[in-house]
Design a protein around this motif. Structure first.
Motif, PDB file in Angstrom:
ATOM      1  N   THR A 161       0.817  -1.208   0.000  1.00 17.02           N
ATOM      2  CA  THR A 161       0.000   0.000   0.000  1.00 17.02           C
ATOM      3  C   THR A 161       0.856   1.267   0.000  1.00 17.02           C
ATOM      4  O   THR A 161       0.316   2.373   0.129  1.00 17.02           O
ATOM      5  N   TYR A 162       2.165   1.111  -0.146  1.00 16.99           N
ATOM      6  CA  TYR A 162       3.071   2.260  -0.217  1.00 16.99           C
ATOM      7  C   TYR A 162       3.302   2.591  -1.693  1.00 16.99           C
ATOM      8  O   TYR A 162       4.054   1.907  -2.383  1.00 16.99           O
ATOM      9  N   GLN A 163       2.632   3.624  -2.171  1.00 21.30           N
ATOM     10  CA  GLN A 163       2.677   3.965  -3.584  1.00 21.30           C
ATOM     11  C   GLN A 163       3.955   4.724  -3.948  1.00 21.30           C
ATOM     12  O   GLN A 163       4.425   5.576  -3.195  1.00 21.30           O
ATOM     13  N   VAL A 164       4.498   4.378  -5.121  1.00 20.61           N
ATOM     14  CA  VAL A 164       5.715   5.031  -5.603  1.00 20.61           C
ATOM     15  C   VAL A 164       5.603   5.285  -7.103  1.00 20.61           C
ATOM     16  O   VAL A 164       4.759   4.696  -7.786  1.00 20.61           O
ATOM     17  N   GLN A 165       6.470   6.149  -7.591  1.00 20.15           N
ATOM     18  CA  GLN A 165       6.647   6.363  -9.020  1.00 20.15           C
ATOM     19  C   GLN A 165       7.934   5.666  -9.438  1.00 20.15           C
ATOM     20  O   GLN A 165       8.994   5.896  -8.865  1.00 20.15           O
ATOM     21  N   PHE A 166       7.831   4.792 -10.438  1.00 23.09           N
ATOM     22  CA  PHE A 166       8.989   4.036 -10.898  1.00 23.09           C
ATOM     23  C   PHE A 166       8.905   3.907 -12.412  1.00 23.09           C
ATOM     24  O   PHE A 166       7.895   3.450 -12.950  1.00 23.09           O
ATOM     25  N   GLY A 168       8.468   6.079 -14.593  1.00 27.26           N
ATOM     26  CA  GLY A 168       7.412   6.903 -15.141  1.00 27.26           C
ATOM     27  C   GLY A 168       6.005   6.397 -14.909  1.00 27.26           C
ATOM     28  O   GLY A 168       5.048   6.926 -15.492  1.00 27.26           O
ATOM     29  N   LYS A 169       5.855   5.410 -14.044  1.00 34.53           N
ATOM     30  CA  LYS A 169       4.542   4.834 -13.801  1.00 34.53           C
ATOM     31  C   LYS A 169       4.292   4.699 -12.306  1.00 34.53           C
ATOM     32  O   LYS A 169       5.227   4.574 -11.512  1.00 34.53           O
ATOM     33  N   GLY A 170       3.016   4.691 -11.937  1.00 29.49           N
ATOM     34  CA  GLY A 170       2.651   4.463 -10.551  1.00 29.49           C
ATOM     35  C   GLY A 170       2.618   2.980 -10.243  1.00 29.49           C
ATOM     36  O   GLY A 170       2.124   2.174 -11.031  1.00 29.49           O
ATOM     37  N   THR A 171       3.173   2.612  -9.105  1.00 30.79           N
ATOM     38  CA  THR A 171       3.167   1.222  -8.660  1.00 30.79           C
ATOM     39  C   THR A 171       3.306   1.240  -7.144  1.00 30.79           C
ATOM     40  O   THR A 171       3.088   2.259  -6.507  1.00 30.79           O
ATOM     41  N   ASN A 172       3.636   0.113  -6.548  1.00 27.76           N
ATOM     42  CA  ASN A 172       3.879   0.104  -5.109  1.00 27.76           C
ATOM     43  C   ASN A 172       5.270  -0.433  -4.830  1.00 27.76           C
ATOM     44  O   ASN A 172       5.885  -1.092  -5.686  1.00 27.76           O
ATOM     45  N   LEU A 173       5.766  -0.159  -3.643  1.00 25.45           N
ATOM     46  CA  LEU A 173       7.148  -0.520  -3.310  1.00 25.45           C
ATOM     47  C   LEU A 173       7.359  -2.027  -3.336  1.00 25.45           C
ATOM     48  O   LEU A 173       8.428  -2.505  -3.725  1.00 25.45           O
ATOM     49  N   HIS A 174       6.341  -2.800  -2.939  1.00 26.17           N
ATOM     50  CA  HIS A 174       6.478  -4.257  -2.951  1.00 26.17           C
ATOM     51  C   HIS A 174       6.745  -4.758  -4.368  1.00 26.17           C
ATOM     52  O   HIS A 174       7.625  -5.600  -4.582  1.00 26.17           O
ATOM     53  N   CYS A 223      13.751  -7.791   7.817  1.00 24.98           N
ATOM     54  CA  CYS A 223      13.096  -6.696   8.525  1.00 24.98           C
ATOM     55  C   CYS A 223      14.036  -5.500   8.665  1.00 24.98           C
ATOM     56  O   CYS A 223      13.649  -4.349   8.397  1.00 24.98           O
ATOM     57  N   GLU A 224      15.262  -5.755   9.072  1.00 27.13           N
ATOM     58  CA  GLU A 224      16.224  -4.661   9.238  1.00 27.13           C
ATOM     59  C   GLU A 224      16.503  -3.975   7.905  1.00 27.13           C
ATOM     60  O   GLU A 224      16.592  -2.742   7.826  1.00 27.13           O
ATOM     61  N   ILE A 225      16.631  -4.760   6.832  1.00 28.29           N
ATOM     62  CA  ILE A 225      16.882  -4.173   5.518  1.00 28.29           C
ATOM     63  C   ILE A 225      15.696  -3.331   5.074  1.00 28.29           C
ATOM     64  O   ILE A 225      15.856  -2.234   4.521  1.00 28.29           O
ATOM     65  N   SER A 226      14.482  -3.836   5.335  1.00 31.00           N
ATOM     66  CA  SER A 226      13.274  -3.149   4.857  1.00 31.00           C
ATOM     67  C   SER A 226      13.161  -1.741   5.419  1.00 31.00           C
ATOM     68  O   SER A 226      12.586  -0.853   4.781  1.00 31.00           O
ATOM     69  N   ARG A 227      13.711  -1.519   6.578  1.00 31.37           N
ATOM     70  CA  ARG A 227      13.601  -0.192   7.207  1.00 31.37           C
ATOM     71  C   ARG A 227      14.302   0.891   6.406  1.00 31.37           C
ATOM     72  O   ARG A 227      13.951   2.062   6.497  1.00 31.37           O
ATOM     73  N   GLY A 228      15.303   0.496   5.618  1.00 31.38           N
ATOM     74  CA  GLY A 228      16.087   1.499   4.904  1.00 31.38           C
ATOM     75  C   GLY A 228      15.797   1.600   3.424  1.00 31.38           C
ATOM     76  O   GLY A 228      16.539   2.277   2.702  1.00 31.38           O
ATOM     77  N   ILE A 229      14.722   0.963   2.936  1.00 31.38           N
ATOM     78  CA  ILE A 229      14.506   0.929   1.488  1.00 31.38           C
ATOM     79  C   ILE A 229      13.314   1.770   1.035  1.00 31.38           C
ATOM     80  O   ILE A 229      12.946   1.730  -0.139  1.00 31.38           O
ATOM     81  N   TYR A 230      12.742   2.553   1.942  1.00 33.08           N
ATOM     82  CA  TYR A 230      11.629   3.414   1.569  1.00 33.08           C
ATOM     83  C   TYR A 230      12.184   4.693   0.941  1.00 33.08           C
ATOM     84  O   TYR A 230      12.966   5.408   1.573  1.00 33.08           O
ATOM     85  N   PRO A 231      11.818   4.985  -0.309  1.00 32.34           N
ATOM     86  CA  PRO A 231      12.442   6.109  -1.030  1.00 32.34           C
ATOM     87  C   PRO A 231      11.912   7.471  -0.584  1.00 32.34           C
ATOM     88  O   PRO A 231      10.737   7.605  -0.227  1.00 32.34           O
ATOM     89  N   ASP A 232      12.773   8.455  -0.633  1.00 36.86           N
ATOM     90  CA  ASP A 232      12.359   9.833  -0.359  1.00 36.86           C
ATOM     91  C   ASP A 232      11.379  10.292  -1.432  1.00 36.86           C
ATOM     92  O   ASP A 232      11.585  10.066  -2.629  1.00 36.86           O
ATOM     93  N   GLY A 233      10.303  10.911  -1.003  1.00 35.32           N
ATOM     94  CA  GLY A 233       9.356  11.460  -1.954  1.00 35.32           C
ATOM     95  C   GLY A 233       8.592  10.432  -2.758  1.00 35.32           C
ATOM     96  O   GLY A 233       7.995  10.765  -3.787  1.00 35.32           O
ATOM     97  N   HIS A 234       8.625   9.181  -2.332  1.00 38.23           N
ATOM     98  CA  HIS A 234       7.881   8.116  -3.023  1.00 38.23           C
ATOM     99  C   HIS A 234       8.308   7.970  -4.486  1.00 38.23           C
ATOM    100  O   HIS A 234       7.520   7.539  -5.328  1.00 38.23           O
ATOM    101  N   LYS A 235       9.554   8.299  -4.797  1.00 32.50           N
ATOM    102  CA  LYS A 235      10.044   8.197  -6.170  1.00 32.50           C
ATOM    103  C   LYS A 235      11.261   7.275  -6.245  1.00 32.50           C
ATOM    104  O   LYS A 235      12.203   7.415  -5.464  1.00 32.50           O
ATOM    105  N   ILE A 236      11.198   6.329  -7.186  1.00 37.25           N
ATOM    106  CA  ILE A 236      12.313   5.420  -7.435  1.00 37.25           C
ATOM    107  C   ILE A 236      13.102   5.975  -8.608  1.00 37.25           C
ATOM    108  O   ILE A 236      12.671   5.890  -9.766  1.00 37.25           O
ATOM    109  N   ASP A 237      14.260   6.570  -8.335  1.00 36.95           N
ATOM    110  CA  ASP A 237      15.086   7.118  -9.407  1.00 36.95           C
ATOM    111  C   ASP A 237      16.295   6.226  -9.640  1.00 36.95           C
ATOM    112  O   ASP A 237      16.456   5.177  -9.014  1.00 36.95           O
TER     113      ASP A 237
END
Length: 270
Positions: A161-166, A168-174, A223-237
């Motif tokens: 449910t964590y939406q991101v832009q990747f 040029g398209k909308g998707t989710n982090l999973h 779990c520990e890795i997952s804590r650091g993989i959320y992108p700033d601004g919901h954008k995957i660059d």
């Protein structure tokens, strides 16, 4: 066609076409399975070949995504409902310390799922059909557990449910971690496995004291890795891809080596 009926049909069509999140996706699961098969002991390799004969294959990669695929098979609906909670573990307290009564109630998580099916696989008194099914689950669940978002501690359904832009398209982090990152390499699974295997034996993380459950430790690592993989601004660059793709590839290599070790122990002669 009445408006409500048209709306319902449109909604159904959108849901039917929407991508379903699967840990690593077929690409990653095939890579993990192939890496493991390259490092089986002779006894384990022979037993794997014996069990896979019923599937008319000798390749673990061919059955690596079966545990996800059964969700779309009406004949396997009961089995899917019985096992779908075994693909992940939620660290519900917000920390990454695995506590079974809290994080795996009634054995409904990937840690307990691996433990259960490894025991079935290694029990030669079980019918071959049951052991083959267990092999399919073990191959898949060990892959699942090494995808960081299958061991998350946030209230977002493992990034679904964590939406991101990747790209040029909308998707989710999973979905990005399931397949998006890996597909940026543009490799098929066999070529990808060849490349990762050519890097040599992977150095595994040391045991986490006082944890004496290896399957639980692998979940805690995710779990520990997952804590650091959320992108700033919901954008995957591209900077995110350059930083996180090596993390994903390391988890594939760790999963492949650990899967081989589990199968070598479970399928040892006698």
């Amino acid at each position: 066609m009445p408006f409500l009926r048209r709306s319902a049909l449109a909604l159904f069509t959108c849901l039917a076409l929407a991508p379903v999140a699967q840990a690593w996706g077929p690409l990653g699961h095939s890579v993990v399975a192939d890496l493991a098969q390259r490092h089986l002991s002779p006894a384990a390799a022979a037993e794997v070949e014996h069990l896979l004969a019923a599937e008319h294959t000798k390749s673990l990669a061919d059955i690596a995504s079966w545990a996800d695929e059964i969700r779309n098979d009406p004949a396997q609906d009961a089995l899917w409902k019985q096992t779908r909670a075994l693909h992940y573990v939620d660290f519900t307290s917000g920390d990454c310390n695995y506590t079974p009564p809290r994080d795996c109630k009634d054995g409904q998580c990937v840690v307990a799922g691996i433990d259960h099916y490894v025991k079935v696989l290694g029990d030669k008194s079980q019918p071959d059909a049951a052991r083959l099914e267990a092999l399919k689950f073990v191959v898949h669940f060990i892959g699942d557990e090494h995808q960081p978002l299958h061991g998350g501690s946030r209230d977002d359904k493992g990034g679904n449910t964590y939406q991101v832009q990747f790209d040029g398209k909308g998707t989710n982090l999973h979905s990005v971690w399931d397949s998006g990152l890996l597909k940026t390499r543009g490799l098929d699974w066999k070529t990808y496995a060849n490349e990762l295997d050519a890097r040599g034996a992977v150095t595994l993380p040391p045991a986490i004291p006082p944890q004496d459950n290896a399957y639980a430790q692998w979940a805690e690592e995710s779990c520990e890795i997952s804590r650091g993989i959320y992108p700033d601004g919901h954008k995957i660059d591209q900077a995110y891809v350059d930083r996180e793709l090596p993390v994903a590839e390391l988890r594939l290599r760790e999963a492949g080596r650990r899967l081989a070790e589990v199968l070598n122990l479970a399928l040892a002669k006698g």
